[in-house]
Motif scaffolding. Structure first.
Motif, short mmCIF file in Angstrom:
data_model
loop_
_atom_site.label_atom_id
_atom_site.label_comp_id
_atom_site.label_asym_id
_atom_site.label_seq_id
_atom_site.Cartn_x
_atom_site.Cartn_y
_atom_site.Cartn_z
N UNK A 126 0.85 -1.19 0.00
CA UNK A 126 0.00 0.00 0.00
C UNK A 126 0.89 1.24 0.00
N UNK A 127 0.32 2.34 -0.38
CA UNK A 127 1.09 3.58 -0.45
C UNK A 127 1.45 4.08 0.94
N UNK A 128 2.66 4.61 1.07
CA UNK A 128 3.07 5.29 2.29
C UNK A 128 2.60 6.73 2.11
N UNK A 129 1.58 7.12 2.86
CA UNK A 129 0.98 8.43 2.65
C UNK A 129 1.51 9.50 3.59
N UNK A 130 2.32 9.13 4.57
CA UNK A 130 2.86 10.08 5.54
C UNK A 130 4.38 9.95 5.61
N UNK A 131 5.11 10.31 4.55
CA UNK A 131 6.56 10.12 4.56
C UNK A 131 7.30 10.94 5.61
N UNK A 132 6.72 12.05 6.06
CA UNK A 132 7.40 12.88 7.06
C UNK A 132 7.47 12.20 8.43
N UNK A 133 6.77 11.08 8.59
CA UNK A 133 6.87 10.35 9.86
C UNK A 133 8.26 9.74 10.04
N UNK A 134 9.07 9.79 9.02
CA UNK A 134 10.44 9.29 9.14
C UNK A 134 11.21 9.97 10.27
N UNK A 135 10.78 11.18 10.68
CA UNK A 135 11.42 11.85 11.82
C UNK A 135 11.36 10.96 13.07
N UNK A 136 10.33 10.15 13.20
CA UNK A 136 10.17 9.32 14.40
C UNK A 136 11.08 8.09 14.39
#
Length: 181
Positions: free
Chosen positions: A134-144
């Motif tokens: 499925x698509x990763x729709x929140x790539x900015x969560x990489x900060x976590x």
């Protein structure tokens, strides 16, 4: 674990914005035997009542003040459920970094974790991983990801997990919020 009842003990910080998801998580912590303490964002450390307080995200001094207060009361923190990291992806980049990176780092540093006083810290994200293509729709969560991967190696006694929800928190209502599994 299938068929097993989850049991918690001690004080568990439910760190999140007021709302249905935080309410439901706090309720699940209590039902599992833990003592939930709600932590909300505020301009400084402030005890609101016996079950709620405010502190500045990413501020280790506020977290240390909380740790001292709880230790003095004989109720040290057993775990943290960090929901601030569910911030919307369209929030300003500095705010995303604060809530997803600096907040968990401050919690790990300020709560006086050691092998003698271990701590579990669960960082919640949403739509950050792809399991079935499925698509990763929140790539900015990489900060976590950085704190979750690095801090347990740097802070003896700290156990961290990343819990990736399949939907944004707005999709949950109080009846559908995830339980403690």
């Amino acid at each position: 674990i299938d068929g097993e009842t989850v049991r918690l003990a001690g004080t568990w910080l439910v760190v999140g914005e007021p709302g249905a998801l935080s309410d439901a998580v706090a309720r699940q912590v209590a039902q599992a035997g833990g003592a939930p303490l709600r932590v909300e964002e505020g301009p400084a450390f402030e005890r609101l009542d016996a079950q709620r307080l405010r502190l500045r995200p990413g501020n280790a001094d506020d977290v240390a003040q909380l740790a001292r207060e709880l230790r003095t009361a004989g109720t040290p923190v057993a775990g943290v459920l960090l929901l601030w990291s569910l911030i919307a992806d369209d929030a300003a980049p500095q705010r995303q970094r604060l809530m997803r990176f600096h907040a968990p780092v401050a919690l790990a540093c300020g709560l006086e974790v050691s092998p003698a006083t271990p701590l579990r810290l669960v960082v919640a994200t949403a739509c950050a991983h792809s399991v079935l293509d499925e698509a990763v729709t929140q790539p900015a969560t990489a900060w976590a990801f950085g704190p979750v991967l690095a801090l347990p190696a740097e802070v003896p006694g700290l156990e961290m997990r990343l819990l990736d929800l399949a939907a944004r928190p707005e999709a949950f209502d109080a009846a559908d919020a995830p339980g403690v599994d």
